[in-house]
Design an enzyme around this catalytic site. Structure first.
Site, PDB file in Angstrom:
ATOM      1  N   TYR A 258     -12.978  23.085 -12.001  1.00  0.00           N
ATOM      2  CA  TYR A 258     -13.449  21.812 -12.575  1.00  0.00           C
ATOM      3  C   TYR A 258     -14.675  21.363 -11.763  1.00  0.00           C
ATOM      4  CZ  TYR A 258     -12.834  16.822 -13.834  1.00  0.00           C
ATOM      5  OH  TYR A 258     -12.983  15.540 -14.262  1.00  0.00           O
TER       6      TYR A 258
ATOM      7  N   LYS B  46      -4.425  13.145 -17.889  1.00  0.00           N
ATOM      8  CA  LYS B  46      -4.395  14.028 -19.054  1.00  0.00           C
ATOM      9  C   LYS B  46      -3.016  14.017 -19.709  1.00  0.00           C
ATOM     10  CE  LYS B  46      -8.544  14.708 -17.638  1.00  0.00           C
ATOM     11  NZ  LYS B  46      -8.974  15.723 -16.699  1.00  0.00           N
TER      12      LYS B  46
ATOM     13  N   ARG C 264       0.824  -1.213   0.000  1.00  0.00           N
ATOM     14  CA  ARG C 264       0.000   0.000   0.000  1.00  0.00           C
ATOM     15  C   ARG C 264       0.854   1.259   0.000  1.00  0.00           C
ATOM     16  NH1 ARG C 264      -2.290   0.266   4.611  1.00  0.00           N
ATOM     17  NH2 ARG C 264      -3.418  -1.703   4.554  1.00  0.00           N
TER      18      ARG C 264
ATOM     19  N   ASP D  39      -4.952  23.380  -9.024  1.00  0.00           N
ATOM     20  CA  ASP D  39      -5.130  22.292  -9.978  1.00  0.00           C
ATOM     21  C   ASP D  39      -4.324  22.697 -11.207  1.00  0.00           C
ATOM     22  OD1 ASP D  39      -5.976  20.635 -12.058  1.00  0.00           O
ATOM     23  OD2 ASP D  39      -7.981  20.389 -11.192  1.00  0.00           O
TER      24      ASP D  39
HETATM   25  C1  LIG Z   1      -9.862  15.656 -15.587  1.00  0.00           C
HETATM   26  C2  LIG Z   1      -9.572  16.691 -14.600  1.00  0.00           C
HETATM   27  C3  LIG Z   1      -9.476  16.379 -13.248  1.00  0.00           C
HETATM   28  C4  LIG Z   1      -9.830  15.026 -12.708  1.00  0.00           C
HETATM   29  O1  LIG Z   1      -8.967  14.048 -13.112  1.00  0.00           O
HETATM   30  P1  LIG Z   1      -9.396  12.492 -13.233  1.00  0.00           P
HETATM   31  O2  LIG Z   1      -8.088  11.846 -13.397  1.00  0.00           O
HETATM   32  O3  LIG Z   1     -10.310  12.399 -14.402  1.00  0.00           O
HETATM   33  O4  LIG Z   1     -10.079  12.130 -11.945  1.00  0.00           O
HETATM   34  C5  LIG Z   1      -9.152  17.389 -12.367  1.00  0.00           C
HETATM   35  N1  LIG Z   1      -8.922  18.635 -12.802  1.00  0.00           N
HETATM   36  C6  LIG Z   1      -8.993  18.977 -14.086  1.00  0.00           C
HETATM   37  C7  LIG Z   1      -8.725  20.392 -14.492  1.00  0.00           C
HETATM   38  C8  LIG Z   1      -9.329  18.019 -15.038  1.00  0.00           C
HETATM   39  O5  LIG Z   1      -9.445  18.368 -16.322  1.00  0.00           O
END
Ligand SMILES: *Cc1c(COP(=O)(O)O)cnc(C)c1O
Length: 405
Positions: free
Chosen positions: A119, A216, A65, A191
Site C-alpha cells: 500500500y 475497510k 487514553r 497488512d
Molecule cells: C486503506 C488501507 C490502509 C490504510 O488504512 P486507513 O484506515 O485508510 O488509514 C492500509 N492498508 C491497506 C491495504 C489499505 O487498503
C-alpha cells in the site's frame, strides 16, 4: 459465549461480548452491545486505590487514553478472531497502526524490508518517515523465488508483507516468507486488511503481527476510520507501549460503530466475494479487458496460492484494459458508471471504481508476471452489496462508453 470451535459467521457474532462490559450495573440482566462509555477521567475508590496503580493493559480503568469498555470490547473481539494473538491495539486509522507498529519494533540502525506491492502510504512510511529515526528500508520482490532471502542483511530486523498486494493483487507465499523471516530472527508484519483473519489467519501462517485497516471490512459502511495491530505477548506489549507513548486512542463512538460493522462482516464478505466473482468472470470474457487480477477467480494470477492459503475473499479486485485504450478511454469508462462511486478506500456496502497505474508505486515489478498487461492501464473495483446483474449492466455501459480502440 461458547468454548466449542465455531465457524467465522458465528465467531464474529460472539466475539468480544464479555458480560462484564454489557451487564447492567448492580443488577440482573445485560444489553447485547457494550454501551458507549464516553470518558476521559476514570475514578478511583480512594487514595490507596490511586496509589496502587493499575496495569497498562486492556480491561483496567486508568485514564481515557487507555480506552474504556467500548474500546476494550472491540479489541478483545479482534483478538479472539485472530488465532495466536494475545492482544490487539486500536489506532485512529490503518496508517497509524502501520506507522506505530513499525516504530515499536525498529530501532536506529535497523533495516526494514518492504514488499514491493505494499500500500503506497506503507511504502512512504518505510522509505521516508522511518529515515528520520535512523531506520533504513528497502523494497523486495515478494514473487521472486529468492527475493526476500537475497534482500536480508545483518541489519534486517523486520519485514512488512501484504497479500494480495494493493492495486495489482498479487498473492505471495506468506507462509514461506514468514518462516524464512522467523528462521533469521526477523519479525514479520502483515497488512491483512484484504482478507481479515476470517479469510487468512495470519499468525497461524507464521506472521508475528497482523495489522488491519478497520476502515475497510470491519467498519464496512464507509463511516468510520480505524486501524488495529494484533500479536502474541512479547510483541503486542511493545506495540501497546509505543501506542501509549504516542497518545494513540480511538473514540468509544467509533469503536461502537466498528463493533456494529464487525457483526455482519462474514456475511458481507461472503456476499461481496460472490458478486466480485460474477463480475470478474464477466470482465474476463470482454475484449476490452486484457487481464482480471482477482485471486478468487480460477486461472487468475495468484489463484493457486489463494486457494491453498485463504479461506475467504472479498470484493476488491482489479482489471487491466487491453492494448489500444488510453487514459481518456479509461476516464470515459469510469465516468459512465452510475452504480460505482469514484473514491479511495473500499470495503463499504457501496461499490467503487478507481483508476491506477502501478509503475510509480511498485519499484521492482509493476505487474504480476505472466499476465497480458495490455494498455498498462488499471482499474480497481470494490464490489459492494448491490445486485451482481445490476453491477455488470453498469460496467457494460462503461465499456461501451470507451468506444472502439
Ligand atoms: C486503506 C488501507 C490502509 C490504510 O488504512 P486507513 O484506515 O485508510 O488509514 C492500509 N492498508 C491497506 C491495504 C489499505 O487498503
Amino acid at each position: 459465549m461458547t468454548d466449542k470451535p465455531t465457524k467465522p459467521a458465528t465467531r464474529v457474532v460472539e466475539a468480544g461480548r464479555k458480560r462484564e462490559w454489557t451487564s447492567v450495573p448492580g443488577g440482573k440482566g445485560a444489553v447485547v452491545n457494550p454501551p458507549v462509555w464516553r470518558a476521559s477521567t476514570h475514578l478511583y475508590e480512594d487514595i490507596a486505590d490511586l496509589a496502587g496503580g493499575r496495569p497498562n493493559e486492556d480491561g483496567h480503568f486508568y485514564y481515557g487514553r487507555r480506552g474504556g469498555p467500548t474500546q476494550w470490547a472491540l479489541a478483545d473481539a479482534l483478538t479472539s478472531l485472530e488465532p495466536g494473538a494475545d492482544g490487539t491495539e486500536l489506532f485512529p486509522s490503518g496508517v497509524a497502526a502501520i506507522a506505530c507498529t513499525l516504530l515499536a519494533v525498529l530501532r536506529p540502525g535497523d533495516e526494514l524490508l518492504v514488499t514491493d506491492n505494499a500500500y503506497e502510504p506503507t511504502r512512504n512510511i518505510a522509505l521516508s518517515m522511518l529515515r528520520q529515526f535512523g531506520i533504513t528500508a528497502r523494497p523486495f520482490d515478494p514473487l521472486a523465488p529468492d527475493g526476500l532471502a537475497n534482500a536480508i542483511t545483518d541489519a534486517t530486523k523486520a519485514v512488512i508483507l501484504e497479500s494480495p498486494g494493493s492495486l495489482t493483487m498479487e498473492v505471495c507465499d506468506i507462509p514461506a516468507l514468514a518462516s524464512l523471516a522467523r528462521e533469521r530472527g526477523i519479525l514479520s508484519i502483515i497488512d491483512n486488511t484484504w482478507a481479515t483473519p476470517l479469510g487468512f489467519p495470519a499468525l497461524t501462517h507464521g506472521c508475528d503481527v497482523s495489522v488491519m485497516s478497520l476502515t475497510k471490512h470491519v467498519g464496512g459502511h464507509s463511516d468510520v476510520m480505524m486501524g488495529s495491530a494484533s500479536a502474541a505477548k512479547p510483541v503486542i506489549k511493545r506495540i501497546r507501549r509505543q501506542a501509549q507513548f504516542m497518545g494513540q486512542v480511538v473514540s468509544p463512538d467509533d469503536a461502537s460503530l466498528a463493533l456494529r460493522g464487525l457483526r455482519s462482516m462474514q456475511v458481507r464478505l461472503e456476499r461481496s466475494t460472490q458478486t466480485a466473482l460474477d463480475v470478474a468472470r464477466w470482465l474476463d470474457e470482454r475484449p476490452e479487458v486484457s487481464a482480471v487480477l482477482c485471486p478468487m477467480l480460477p486461472g487468475a494470477p495468484g489463484h493457486d496460492l489463494w486457494q491453498r492459503d485463504f479461506s475467504g475473499g472479498c470484493g476488491l479486485f482489479s482489471f487491466v484494459l487491453s492494448d489500444g485504450f488510453d487514459v481518456d478511454a479509461r476516464a470515459r469508462l469510469i465516468d459512465a458508471l452510475d452504480l460505482f462511486g469514484i473514491g479511495f478506500s473500499w470495503g463499504g456496502f457501496e461499490s467503487l471504481a478507481i483508476p491506477f497505474d502501478p509503475a510509480p508505486v511498485h519499484k521492482l515489478r509493476p505487474w504480476p508476471p505472466g499476465i497480458d498487461t495490455g494498455s498498462g492501464l488499471g482499474v480497481r473495483l470494490s464490489i459492494g452489496l448491490e445486485d451482481a446483474e445490476d453491477l455488470i449492466a453498469d460496467l457494460a455501459g462503461g465499456l461501451d462508453a470507451m468506444g472502439a480502440k
